[in-house]
Design a protein around this motif. Structure first.
Motif, PDB file in Angstrom:
ATOM      1  N   MET A   1      72.490  28.363  70.194  1.00 32.07           N
ATOM      2  CA  MET A   1      71.470  27.594  69.481  1.00 32.07           C
ATOM      3  C   MET A   1      70.057  28.029  69.905  1.00 32.07           C
ATOM      4  N   SER A   2      69.894  28.261  71.227  1.00 29.26           N
ATOM      5  CA  SER A   2      68.585  28.680  71.718  1.00 29.26           C
ATOM      6  C   SER A   2      68.183  30.031  71.141  1.00 29.26           C
ATOM      7  N   GLN A   3      69.193  30.902  70.914  1.00 31.47           N
ATOM      8  CA  GLN A   3      68.886  32.210  70.341  1.00 31.47           C
ATOM      9  C   GLN A   3      68.360  32.071  68.919  1.00 31.47           C
ATOM     10  N   LEU A   4      68.939  31.165  68.143  1.00 31.24           N
ATOM     11  CA  LEU A   4      68.463  30.947  66.782  1.00 31.24           C
ATOM     12  C   LEU A   4      67.047  30.377  66.773  1.00 31.24           C
ATOM     13  N   VAL A   5      66.746  29.524  67.738  1.00 33.26           N
ATOM     14  CA  VAL A   5      65.390  28.985  67.844  1.00 33.26           C
ATOM     15  C   VAL A   5      64.402  30.098  68.132  1.00 33.26           C
ATOM     16  N   LEU A   6      64.769  31.014  69.035  1.00 31.26           N
ATOM     17  CA  LEU A   6      63.901  32.150  69.336  1.00 31.26           C
ATOM     18  C   LEU A   6      63.716  33.046  68.126  1.00 31.26           C
ATOM     19  N   PHE A   7      64.779  33.258  67.359  1.00 28.99           N
ATOM     20  CA  PHE A   7      64.662  34.049  66.129  1.00 28.99           C
ATOM     21  C   PHE A   7      63.641  33.413  65.190  1.00 28.99           C
ATOM     22  N   ALA A   8      63.735  32.098  65.033  1.00 30.96           N
ATOM     23  CA  ALA A   8      62.824  31.388  64.139  1.00 30.96           C
ATOM     24  C   ALA A   8      61.384  31.478  64.638  1.00 30.96           C
ATOM     25  N   ILE A   9      61.205  31.345  65.951  1.00 33.42           N
ATOM     26  CA  ILE A   9      59.854  31.448  66.516  1.00 33.42           C
ATOM     27  C   ILE A   9      59.302  32.848  66.309  1.00 33.42           C
ATOM     28  N   ASP A  10      60.153  33.856  66.506  1.00 36.10           N
ATOM     29  CA  ASP A  10      59.711  35.236  66.314  1.00 36.10           C
ATOM     30  C   ASP A  10      59.274  35.488  64.877  1.00 36.10           C
ATOM     31  N   ILE A  11      60.059  35.016  63.932  1.00 28.40           N
ATOM     32  CA  ILE A  11      59.705  35.219  62.525  1.00 28.40           C
ATOM     33  C   ILE A  11      58.385  34.531  62.190  1.00 28.40           C
ATOM     34  N   CYS A  12      58.232  33.304  62.670  1.00 22.39           N
ATOM     35  CA  CYS A  12      56.967  32.593  62.430  1.00 22.39           C
ATOM     36  C   CYS A  12      55.796  33.320  63.073  1.00 22.39           C
ATOM     37  N   ALA A  13      56.012  33.826  64.301  1.00 19.78           N
ATOM     38  CA  ALA A  13      54.932  34.500  65.026  1.00 19.78           C
ATOM     39  C   ALA A  13      54.536  35.800  64.339  1.00 19.78           C
ATOM     40  N   VAL A  14      55.503  36.594  63.899  1.00 23.10           N
ATOM     41  CA  VAL A  14      55.163  37.877  63.279  1.00 23.10           C
ATOM     42  C   VAL A  14      54.546  37.662  61.900  1.00 23.10           C
ATOM     43  N   VAL A  15      54.978  36.639  61.187  1.00 21.16           N
ATOM     44  CA  VAL A  15      54.353  36.321  59.900  1.00 21.16           C
ATOM     45  C   VAL A  15      52.901  35.908  60.106  1.00 21.16           C
ATOM     46  N   LEU A  16      52.653  35.103  61.129  1.00 21.11           N
ATOM     47  CA  LEU A  16      51.279  34.711  61.437  1.00 21.11           C
ATOM     48  C   LEU A  16      50.445  35.910  61.879  1.00 21.11           C
ATOM     49  N   LEU A  17      51.051  36.786  62.699  1.00 24.27           N
ATOM     50  CA  LEU A  17      50.342  37.970  63.182  1.00 24.27           C
ATOM     51  C   LEU A  17      49.954  38.894  62.033  1.00 24.27           C
ATOM     52  N   VAL A  18      50.898  39.128  61.121  1.00 28.75           N
ATOM     53  CA  VAL A  18      50.674  40.105  60.046  1.00 28.75           C
ATOM     54  C   VAL A  18      49.870  39.511  58.893  1.00 28.75           C
ATOM     55  N   PHE A  19      50.317  38.358  58.384  1.00 24.25           N
ATOM     56  CA  PHE A  19      49.698  37.793  57.188  1.00 24.25           C
ATOM     57  C   PHE A  19      48.538  36.843  57.490  1.00 24.25           C
ATOM     58  N   GLY A  20      48.506  36.327  58.715  1.00 25.97           N
ATOM     59  CA  GLY A  20      47.411  35.439  59.081  1.00 25.97           C
ATOM     60  C   GLY A  20      46.256  36.136  59.771  1.00 25.97           C
ATOM     61  N   LEU A  21      46.577  37.239  60.508  1.00 24.55           N
ATOM     62  CA  LEU A  21      45.536  37.940  61.253  1.00 24.55           C
ATOM     63  C   LEU A  21      45.259  39.334  60.698  1.00 24.55           C
ATOM     64  N   TYR A  22      46.288  40.197  60.724  1.00 21.25           N
ATOM     65  CA  TYR A  22      46.035  41.609  60.431  1.00 21.25           C
ATOM     66  C   TYR A  22      45.584  41.860  58.994  1.00 21.25           C
TER      67      TYR A  22
ATOM     68  N   LEU B   1      65.530  38.152  73.682  1.00 19.13           N
ATOM     69  CA  LEU B   1      65.940  37.848  75.055  1.00 19.13           C
ATOM     70  C   LEU B   1      66.190  36.357  75.207  1.00 19.13           C
ATOM     71  N   GLY B   2      67.414  35.954  74.927  1.00 18.14           N
ATOM     72  CA  GLY B   2      67.765  34.539  74.999  1.00 18.14           C
ATOM     73  C   GLY B   2      68.262  34.103  76.351  1.00 18.14           C
ATOM     74  N   THR B   3      68.216  35.027  77.341  1.00 22.26           N
ATOM     75  CA  THR B   3      68.718  34.664  78.671  1.00 22.26           C
ATOM     76  C   THR B   3      67.719  33.819  79.459  1.00 22.26           C
ATOM     77  N   THR B   4      66.463  33.855  79.063  1.00 24.00           N
ATOM     78  CA  THR B   4      65.450  33.054  79.749  1.00 24.00           C
ATOM     79  C   THR B   4      65.158  31.789  78.942  1.00 24.00           C
ATOM     80  N   SER B   5      64.195  31.016  79.412  1.00 15.60           N
ATOM     81  CA  SER B   5      63.867  29.752  78.766  1.00 15.60           C
ATOM     82  C   SER B   5      63.284  29.977  77.375  1.00 15.60           C
TER      83      SER B   5
END
Length: 200
Positions: free
Chosen positions: A1-22, A98-102
Motif C-alpha cells: 500500500m505504501s508503494q502505491l502511495v509513493l507512486f501517486a506522490i511521484d506522479i503528482c510531483a512530476v506533473v507539478l514539476l513539468v506542467f506547473g513549473l517548467y 524506494l518503498g523500503t523507507t518511510s
C-alpha cells in the motif's frame, strides 16, 4: 500500500514539476515528453528491480548511466536549468520507487525537490542578469575597450567577457558575455565595472 502511495506522490510531483513549473516558464514541448518519460521510466525500472533477485544497485546504476548518456549525447544543446529539471525528474522517480523507507520521508524529499526548483528557477531571482554570445562587427583586441563597447551596446554592467573568436581578416569578434541590465536612472558608467579592475 505504501508503494502505491509513493507512486501517486511521484506522479503528482512530476506533473507539478513539468506542467506547473517548467512548461509555463520555458515553453519547450519536446522536453515535457522527455521529463515525463525519464521519471516514469526510472520509476518503473527501479520498482521492478527492487522486487527481483537482480541487484537493485547494479540495475539502477545502469539505468542512471543510460539516462545521463542521453543527456550528454543529445544533438541539441541543453541549458543548465534544463539539465537540472532532468535530474529532478529522475530523482523523483527514484524516490517514488524506494518503498523500503518511510513514505513521509520520501514524500517530503519529493516536495523539497519541487520547492527548490520553484525557488531556484523563479523569474524574480537574479532577473537582471543575462548571458549571451555576441558577434561584433569589429575586431577588438583591447579588453578594456571591449568591455566599454559591450556596456554601451547592451546598456548594462558587464561582469565577465570571454573572447571565443577573433577574426582579424573579416573584422569580427565573437564574445561570451555575462552582464546585468542597468536599472532605470542608472548608467553603466555610474557603477564599478570590469574597466576599473573591480571584480564582481
Amino acid at each position: 500500500m505504501s508503494q502505491l502511495v509513493l507512486f501517486a506522490i511521484d506522479i503528482c510531483a512530476v506533473v507539478l514539476l513539468v506542467f506547473g513549473l517548467y512548461f509555463p516558464r520555458h515553453r519547450r514541448r519536446d522536453l515535457v515528453v522527455a521529463y515525463l518519460g525519464v521519471n516514469i521510466g526510472v520509476l518503473a525500472v527501479a520498482s521492478a528491480l527492487s522486487s527481483s533477485n537482480v541487484g537493485a544497485g547494479l540495475g539502477l546504476g545502469m539505468a542512471l548511466f543510460g539516462v545521463l548518456s542521453i543527456i550528454r549525447l543529445r544533438s541539441t544543446e541543453l541549458d543548465q536549468h534544463e539539465v537540472a529539471y532532468y535530474f529532478s525528474a529522475l530523482a523523483l522517480g527514484i524516490l517514488g520507487a524506494l518503498g523500503t523507507t518511510s513514505v513521509w520521508l520520501n514524500g517530503g524529499l519529493m516536495g523539497l525537490i519541487v520547492l527548490v526548483m520553484f525557488l531556484g528557477d523563479h523569474r524574480r531571482l537574479f532577473r537582471r542578469y543575462r548571458h549571451q554570445v555576441l558577434v561584433l562587427d569589429s575586431a577588438i583586441t583591447d579588453h578594456v575597450r571591449l568591455v566599454a563597447h559591450l556596456e554601451q551596446l547592451l546598456h548594462a554592467r558587464v561582469h565577465a567577457v570571454t573572447v571565443q573568436r577573433l577574426d582579424m581578416v573579416n573584422e569580427t569578434t565573437v564574445v561570451d558575455v555575462r552582464y546585468a541590465v542597468v536599472e532605470r536612472g542608472l548608467t553603466a558608467e555610474s557603477v564599478p565595472s570590469a574597466r576599473t579592475g573591480v571584480h564582481r
